[in-house]
Structure formats: C-alpha cells, structure tokens
Motif scaffolding. Structure first.
Motif, PDB file in Angstrom:
ATOM      1  N   THR A 121     -53.904 -22.423 -16.034  1.00  0.00           N
ATOM      2  CA  THR A 121     -53.512 -21.105 -16.541  1.00  0.00           C
ATOM      3  C   THR A 121     -52.638 -21.223 -17.781  1.00  0.00           C
ATOM      4  OG1 THR A 121     -53.669 -20.167 -14.322  1.00  0.00           O
ATOM      5  CG2 THR A 121     -52.389 -18.924 -15.943  1.00  0.00           C
ATOM      6  N   ASP A 122     -51.648 -22.104 -17.750  1.00  0.00           N
ATOM      7  CA  ASP A 122     -50.778 -22.264 -18.925  1.00  0.00           C
ATOM      8  C   ASP A 122     -51.564 -22.729 -20.147  1.00  0.00           C
ATOM      9  OD1 ASP A 122     -48.357 -21.432 -17.768  1.00  0.00           O
ATOM     10  OD2 ASP A 122     -47.994 -23.416 -16.931  1.00  0.00           O
ATOM     11  N   THR A 123     -52.540 -23.592 -19.936  1.00  0.00           N
ATOM     12  CA  THR A 123     -53.371 -24.065 -21.045  1.00  0.00           C
ATOM     13  C   THR A 123     -54.185 -22.916 -21.627  1.00  0.00           C
ATOM     14  OG1 THR A 123     -53.519 -26.225 -19.984  1.00  0.00           O
ATOM     15  CG2 THR A 123     -55.112 -25.760 -21.729  1.00  0.00           C
ATOM     16  N   ALA A 124     -54.753 -22.072 -20.770  1.00  0.00           N
ATOM     17  CA  ALA A 124     -55.518 -20.912 -21.241  1.00  0.00           C
ATOM     18  C   ALA A 124     -54.639 -19.995 -22.080  1.00  0.00           C
ATOM     19  CB  ALA A 124     -56.104 -20.152 -20.057  1.00  0.00           C
ATOM     20  N   LEU A 125     -53.420 -19.749 -21.613  1.00  0.00           N
ATOM     21  CA  LEU A 125     -52.504 -18.873 -22.352  1.00  0.00           C
ATOM     22  C   LEU A 125     -52.070 -19.513 -23.670  1.00  0.00           C
ATOM     23  CD1 LEU A 125     -50.390 -17.585 -19.344  1.00  0.00           C
ATOM     24  CD2 LEU A 125     -52.194 -16.357 -20.588  1.00  0.00           C
ATOM     25  N   SER A 126     -51.871 -20.818 -23.673  1.00  0.00           N
ATOM     26  CA  SER A 126     -51.526 -21.527 -24.912  1.00  0.00           C
ATOM     27  C   SER A 126     -52.659 -21.440 -25.928  1.00  0.00           C
ATOM     28  CB  SER A 126     -51.209 -22.993 -24.629  1.00  0.00           C
ATOM     29  OG  SER A 126     -50.052 -23.111 -23.854  1.00  0.00           O
ATOM     30  N   LEU A 127     -53.885 -21.560 -25.456  1.00  0.00           N
ATOM     31  CA  LEU A 127     -55.032 -21.453 -26.356  1.00  0.00           C
ATOM     32  C   LEU A 127     -55.161 -20.047 -26.944  1.00  0.00           C
ATOM     33  CD1 LEU A 127     -57.633 -23.541 -24.334  1.00  0.00           C
ATOM     34  CD2 LEU A 127     -56.781 -24.068 -26.635  1.00  0.00           C
ATOM     35  N   LEU A 128     -54.886 -19.039 -26.139  1.00  0.00           N
ATOM     36  CA  LEU A 128     -54.920 -17.665 -26.651  1.00  0.00           C
ATOM     37  C   LEU A 128     -53.847 -17.466 -27.714  1.00  0.00           C
ATOM     38  CD1 LEU A 128     -56.274 -14.843 -26.369  1.00  0.00           C
ATOM     39  CD2 LEU A 128     -54.446 -14.287 -24.755  1.00  0.00           C
TER      40      LEU A 128
END
Length: 128
Positions: free
Chosen positions: A20-27
């Motif tokens: 989840t944190d990676t997805a948010l970082s990519l966004l």
C-alpha cells in the motif's frame, strides 16, 4: 507515462497490504512528475488503501475527494472500494465518525447504480 504508473500502482494494489505504501508513493511521484492521475490511477490507489487496512482509511477518503476536485469522475470501481472501506473500516465508536460514514454513504447513494445500492443495503450498515 500514465499507463506505466497505472500498471505499477495496480500491481501494488494486487500485492496486498504490504504494498500500500508503495502504491501511494507511486501516485505521489506521478503527480510530482506532472503526470495527471486518471480514474484508473485513483481507483488503484484507493483499492490499495482498502486492502491496506484501517490505518489507510483517511488516506483513501482524501484520495476520493482529491479525485473529484481534480475533475476525475468516480466510477463503479471507486464507489465499490469506498463503500467497502467506509462500511468495514471506519471507526464508528467516535460519534463524529458515525456521522461522517452516513454522510459519505449518502453522497455515494446519490451518484451510484442500483446494483451498488443493493450492495450497500445488504451490508447492513446503511438503511436505504
């Protein structure tokens, strides 16, 4: 480009809570690069928050509002993820949260399909 970021964000969402944190970082990186997120970008990030657990509830609701403010129209995927998140994760032990949950679900009901209204009703958290 937007397709590459969307693919990466969606892959993180499918990876579950650990990503989840990676997805948010990519966004966030996508926006910093000047690439406008689309409905797929936001849906993937919101779905990732939903899978990430209760600590991502506020983040998902923020993204939901940001999406609308950016002129990106929420669709069935968006409303399904937000409805599930709100109905299962939003802590209603605090009176302000219970009111917020009802307000969000009422707004969703104004903009959603009959199928999604049935899903909300069947969840037992909101009487329609």
């Amino acid at each position: 480009d937007v397709v590459s970021y969307n693919s990466a964000i969606a892959a993180c969402g499918k990876g579950g809570a650990d990503y989840t944190d990676t997805a948010l970082s990519l966004l966030a990186e996508m926006k910093a690069e000047g690439i406008q997120p689309d409905d797929y970008s936001y849906n993937s990030a919101i779905t990732s928050c939903e899978k990430g657990g209760a600590k991502y509830t506020d983040t998902a609701l923020f993204l939901f509002n940001e999406m609308k403010e950016a002129g990106v129209k929420p669709d069935g995927v968006t409303y399904r993820a937000i409805t599930k998140l709100v109905s299962t994760r939003l802590d209603i032990s605090r009176p302000s949260r219970k009111q917020e949950r009802r307000r969000i679900l009422a707004r969703i009901c104004l903009c959603t399909s009959i199928c999604q209204l049935r899903m909300i009703r069947q969840s037992g958290i909101f009487t329609i």
